[in-house]
Scaffold this motif. Structure first.
Motif, PDB file in Angstrom:
ATOM      1  N   LEU A  37       0.827  -1.209   0.000  1.00  0.00           N
ATOM      2  CA  LEU A  37       0.000   0.000   0.000  1.00  0.00           C
ATOM      3  C   LEU A  37       0.863   1.262   0.000  1.00  0.00           C
ATOM      4  N   ILE A  38       1.960   1.217   0.744  1.00  0.00           N
ATOM      5  CA  ILE A  38       2.865   2.373   0.757  1.00  0.00           C
ATOM      6  C   ILE A  38       3.517   2.554  -0.621  1.00  0.00           C
ATOM      7  N   PHE A  39       3.969   1.436  -1.202  1.00  0.00           N
ATOM      8  CA  PHE A  39       4.627   1.490  -2.504  1.00  0.00           C
ATOM      9  C   PHE A  39       3.676   2.001  -3.579  1.00  0.00           C
ATOM     10  N   LEU A  40       2.414   1.581  -3.522  1.00  0.00           N
ATOM     11  CA  LEU A  40       1.428   1.999  -4.521  1.00  0.00           C
ATOM     12  C   LEU A  40       0.827   3.372  -4.220  1.00  0.00           C
ATOM     13  N   PRO A  44      -5.171   6.984   2.167  1.00  0.00           N
ATOM     14  CA  PRO A  44      -5.051   6.686   3.606  1.00  0.00           C
ATOM     15  C   PRO A  44      -6.166   5.798   4.153  1.00  0.00           C
ATOM     16  N   VAL A  45      -7.341   5.869   3.571  1.00  0.00           N
ATOM     17  CA  VAL A  45      -8.458   5.072   4.073  1.00  0.00           C
ATOM     18  C   VAL A  45      -8.202   3.572   3.878  1.00  0.00           C
ATOM     19  N   LEU A  46      -7.372   3.193   2.934  1.00  0.00           N
ATOM     20  CA  LEU A  46      -7.059   1.789   2.700  1.00  0.00           C
ATOM     21  C   LEU A  46      -6.135   1.206   3.767  1.00  0.00           C
ATOM     22  N   PHE A  47      -5.510   2.064   4.567  1.00  0.00           N
ATOM     23  CA  PHE A  47      -4.629   1.591   5.631  1.00  0.00           C
ATOM     24  C   PHE A  47      -5.403   1.152   6.880  1.00  0.00           C
ATOM     25  N   ILE A  48      -6.680   1.506   6.957  1.00  0.00           N
ATOM     26  CA  ILE A  48      -7.475   1.144   8.131  1.00  0.00           C
ATOM     27  C   ILE A  48      -7.545  -0.374   8.327  1.00  0.00           C
ATOM     28  N   PRO A  49      -7.839  -1.165   7.288  1.00  0.00           N
ATOM     29  CA  PRO A  49      -7.848  -2.621   7.505  1.00  0.00           C
ATOM     30  C   PRO A  49      -6.490  -3.173   7.932  1.00  0.00           C
ATOM     31  N   VAL A  50      -5.418  -2.584   7.422  1.00  0.00           N
ATOM     32  CA  VAL A  50      -4.083  -3.042   7.793  1.00  0.00           C
ATOM     33  C   VAL A  50      -3.796  -2.723   9.253  1.00  0.00           C
ATOM     34  N   MET A  51      -4.314  -1.601   9.730  1.00  0.00           N
ATOM     35  CA  MET A  51      -4.104  -1.232  11.127  1.00  0.00           C
ATOM     36  C   MET A  51      -4.963  -2.078  12.069  1.00  0.00           C
ATOM     37  N   VAL A  52      -6.095  -2.574  11.576  1.00  0.00           N
ATOM     38  CA  VAL A  52      -6.989  -3.407  12.383  1.00  0.00           C
ATOM     39  C   VAL A  52      -6.545  -4.870  12.339  1.00  0.00           C
TER      40      VAL A  52
END
Length: 81
Positions: A37-40, A44-52
């Motif tokens: 996700l960082i590379f692409l 920011p809203v797409l990081f929520i599932p990764v944080m959960v």
């Protein structure tokens, strides 16, 4: 499923190693998803599932801890001897 006290020490060690592998695999997968996700340069809203995602690892960690506690209990020297 049997209780931990009903399993043999060999079965407990096997279960522990499987759970460690699953937990390590989940962690690696989570890190790879975050890096992708960082590379692409994702929104920011797409990081929520990764944080959960780490919250989903709690049951696996709890089970691993209880298996390791049972192994430790069986390997402990008997105090009454």
């Amino acid at each position: 499923m049997k209780k931990w006290s009903e399993l043999s020490l060999e079965e407990l060690n096997k279960t522990s190693s499987k759970l460690k592998g699953v937990l390590i695999g989940f962690i690696i997968l989570g890190v790879l998803i975050a890096l992708a996700l960082i590379f692409l340069k994702a929104k920011p809203v797409l990081f929520i599932p990764v944080m959960v995602l780490p919250i989903t690892w709690v049951p696996v960690y709890g089970t691993l801890k209880s298996v390791n506690d049972e192994i430790r209990l069986r390997n402990a020297p008997d105090v009454n001897q």
